[in-house]
Design an enzyme around this catalytic site. Structure first.
Site, PDB file in Angstrom:
ATOM      1  N   PHE A  74     -34.293  18.891   3.569  1.00 43.29           N
ATOM      2  CA  PHE A  74     -33.184  19.690   3.303  1.00 43.29           C
ATOM      3  C   PHE A  74     -32.048  18.985   2.738  1.00 43.29           C
ATOM      4  O   PHE A  74     -31.428  17.883   3.368  1.00 43.29           O
ATOM      5  CB  PHE A  74     -32.868  20.233   4.413  1.00 43.29           C
ATOM      6  CG  PHE A  74     -31.833  21.284   4.358  1.00 43.29           C
ATOM      7  CD1 PHE A  74     -32.205  22.875   4.395  1.00 43.29           C
ATOM      8  CD2 PHE A  74     -30.389  21.206   4.345  1.00 43.29           C
ATOM      9  CE1 PHE A  74     -31.240  23.810   3.864  1.00 43.29           C
ATOM     10  CE2 PHE A  74     -29.526  22.192   4.132  1.00 43.29           C
ATOM     11  CZ  PHE A  74     -29.907  23.432   4.039  1.00 43.29           C
ATOM     12  N   ASP A 130     -29.971  10.546   1.872  1.00 37.78           N
ATOM     13  CA  ASP A 130     -29.022  11.653   2.477  1.00 37.78           C
ATOM     14  C   ASP A 130     -28.491  11.505   3.755  1.00 37.78           C
ATOM     15  O   ASP A 130     -29.686  11.706   4.608  1.00 37.78           O
ATOM     16  CB  ASP A 130     -29.701  13.017   2.139  1.00 37.78           C
ATOM     17  CG  ASP A 130     -28.944  14.248   2.643  1.00 37.78           C
ATOM     18  OD1 ASP A 130     -27.960  14.131   3.343  1.00 37.78           O
ATOM     19  OD2 ASP A 130     -29.339  15.514   2.050  1.00 37.78           O
ATOM     20  N   LYS A 190     -20.919  16.611   6.772  1.00 39.46           N
ATOM     21  CA  LYS A 190     -20.603  17.078   8.313  1.00 39.46           C
ATOM     22  C   LYS A 190     -19.802  16.390   9.038  1.00 39.46           C
ATOM     23  O   LYS A 190     -18.511  16.500   8.935  1.00 39.46           O
ATOM     24  CB  LYS A 190     -22.013  16.964   8.667  1.00 39.46           C
ATOM     25  CG  LYS A 190     -23.045  18.035   8.410  1.00 39.46           C
ATOM     26  CD  LYS A 190     -24.507  18.018   9.194  1.00 39.46           C
ATOM     27  CE  LYS A 190     -25.385  18.955   8.527  1.00 39.46           C
ATOM     28  NZ  LYS A 190     -24.976  20.374   8.949  1.00 39.46           N
TER      29      LYS A 190
END
Ligand SMILES: Cc1ncc(COP(=O)(O)O)c(C=O)c1O
Length: 440
Positions: free
Chosen positions: A165, A260, A293
């Site tokens: 994702f 990522d 995040k």
């Protein structure tokens, strides 16, 4: 020991209702939410009002212990004084400036990111505002790099992993696996190929000059993008041998390795970045790391670190940009977050609490829990059967926020400031989850 008898529901007392006929404040606000918001998120679970430390309260005054932290975002929990002061001070000084100008927090943060990533000389940082934008920047860099390998009319390929994702903007979505969120937007970007995670043969084949049939030419690989622990897939780590092979093949074929770290980065797994985990990634240096995040503990921010001058120089003036990227307020929030992580040894805390969480879950005696996987404070409980939504819903009703990340998996990602006692309180609630729950 089963703690079921000691756990009482938090949000079922009718006395909390302001006006029984109008419903609770949560219900009233959710009705208005539905009338004013595009319906992409379904019905929110509660309307939250405020938070302190690792606890939040909803508009009806119910208190919840937060084991999700805004999906691995609120590193410092809620209203941490250092974070708050940094934002207040920066807001009173200068809040936004555009990228025609620079600010001291932005410059200091870029230096700090290069330092904690242990990036070599010549490495550079680009700031964005979210995880998907961070990956967007990385993928654009990969496209630019691909042009040095092949012509624009036959673009070099970008590899991504099944179950990975990377975000929901069209570029990042092109590297995101889940069919349900991809299919409605097809056609997505060309020259993205998916391969199964941890499958050596498929990895090797993806780099070959011809496809599996041996008949069709394949364009060279510009980059592979992956998460070391696939977060949205259910907190599923890649294995060390696979990661080593990825790095070797990237070296052999001059392809970029984009890691990522949007979910795993900024201390979440007990080290600054998951790629620094010696057990999983021994000797592996990425070419690009993306982050978002947890970086600013709730203030929107993302970005990329480009390792080494060769790749960093692909970004030239005008080639990419963002109005808000590197915003001084976000940068100040991020600097405060990094400062607290360092001063309060939150990396060590994440490692220790992670161990406590794993042991606590596996020894709590709840037969629903089959295994726990993950590192530091990014963990998932594998359930014996697919009832994760019912479990999360029951936990919420009993004062604990957790996340049904898959049909049979619960994600746990509390703030990195969480202390042993609060963690145990959450484990006690989990221990009491009834065994007979079933998803609708
Ligand atoms: C690994 C990873 N990459 C990218 C993203 C997208 O981040 P954002 O939602 O901030 O765009 C996420 C979000 O969950 C993620 O987990």
């Amino acid at each position: 020991m089963n703690h079921q008898n000691h756990i009482t529901p938090v949000n079922m007392a009718p006395s909390d209702q302001t006006d029984a006929s109008a419903g609770t404040r949560n219900q009233q606000w959710l009705k208005q939410y539905h009338q004013s918001h595009a319906h992409v998120f379904g019905t929110p679970l509660r309307v939250l009002d405020h938070g302190r430390g690792v606890y939040v309260w909803d508009v009806d005054g119910h208190k919840y212990l937060d084991f999700l932290a805004g999906i691995a975002v609120n590193t410092l929990g809620y209203a941490h004084p250092t974070w708050l002061q940094a934002i207040e001070k920066q807001a009173s000084q200068i809040a936004h400036i555009s990228n025609y100008f620079a600010s001291v927090p932005q410059i200091s943060l870029a230096q700090k990111m290069l330092e904690i990533a242990q990036a070599p000389a010549g490495s550079l940082v680009y700031f964005a505002n979210s995880g998907t934008e961070a990956n967007e920047a990385a993928l654009k860099l990969a496209r630019l790099y691909g042009r040095t390998l092949t012509s624009a009319d036959k673009p070099a390929r970008i590899l991504a992993l099944n179950h990975g994702f990377h975000g929901r903007t069209l570029g990042a979505l092109s590297a995101t696996w889940k069919p349900a969120i991809r299919t409605p937007y097809q056609p997505l970007l060309p020259a993205f190929d998916f391969i199964p995670a941890n499958d050596m043969a498929a990895l090797q084949q993806a780099f070959e000059p011809t496809d599996q049939t041996g008949k069709n030419q394949q364009a060279p690989v510009a980059a592979i993008i992956l998460e070391i622990i696939q977060g949205e897939a259910g907190v599923c780590p890649l294995n060390a041998a696979y990661l080593k092979a990825v790095r070797q093949l990237c070296d052999q074929h001059q392809a970029l390795l984009i890691i990522d770290e949007v979910q795993t980065g900024m201390g979440r797994t007990g080290i600054w970045f998951a790629f620094q985990n010696e057990n999983l990634c021994e000797g592996i240096t990425p070419d690009v790391v993306t982050f978002a995040k947890g970086i600013a503990s709730g203030f929107p921010m993302g970005g990329i670190i480009i390792f080494g001058q060769q790749y960093a120089s692909l970004f030239t003036p005008g080639i990419h940009g963002s109005t808000f990227g590197g915003n001084p307020l976000a940068a100040a929030a991020a600097l405060a977050t990094i400062d607290v992580i360092t001063r309060e040894n939150l990396l060590g805390n994440a490692r220790e609490r992670g161990r406590q969480l794993q042991q606590g879950i596996m020894s709590c005696g709840n037969p629903l829990f089959k295994s726990v996987r993950g590192t530091g404070l990014l963990q998932a409980i594998e359930l014996t059967h697919p009832c994760a939504h019912a479990v999360a819903s029951w936990a919420l009703d009993h004062g604990l926020i957790i996340n049904a990340v898959a049909a049979n998996a619960i994600r746990l990602a509390p703030p990195l400031i969480i202390q042993a006692e609060d963690l145990q309180a959450g484990i006690n609630i989990l221990a009491a989850v009834p065994q007979d729950l079933a998803d609708d």
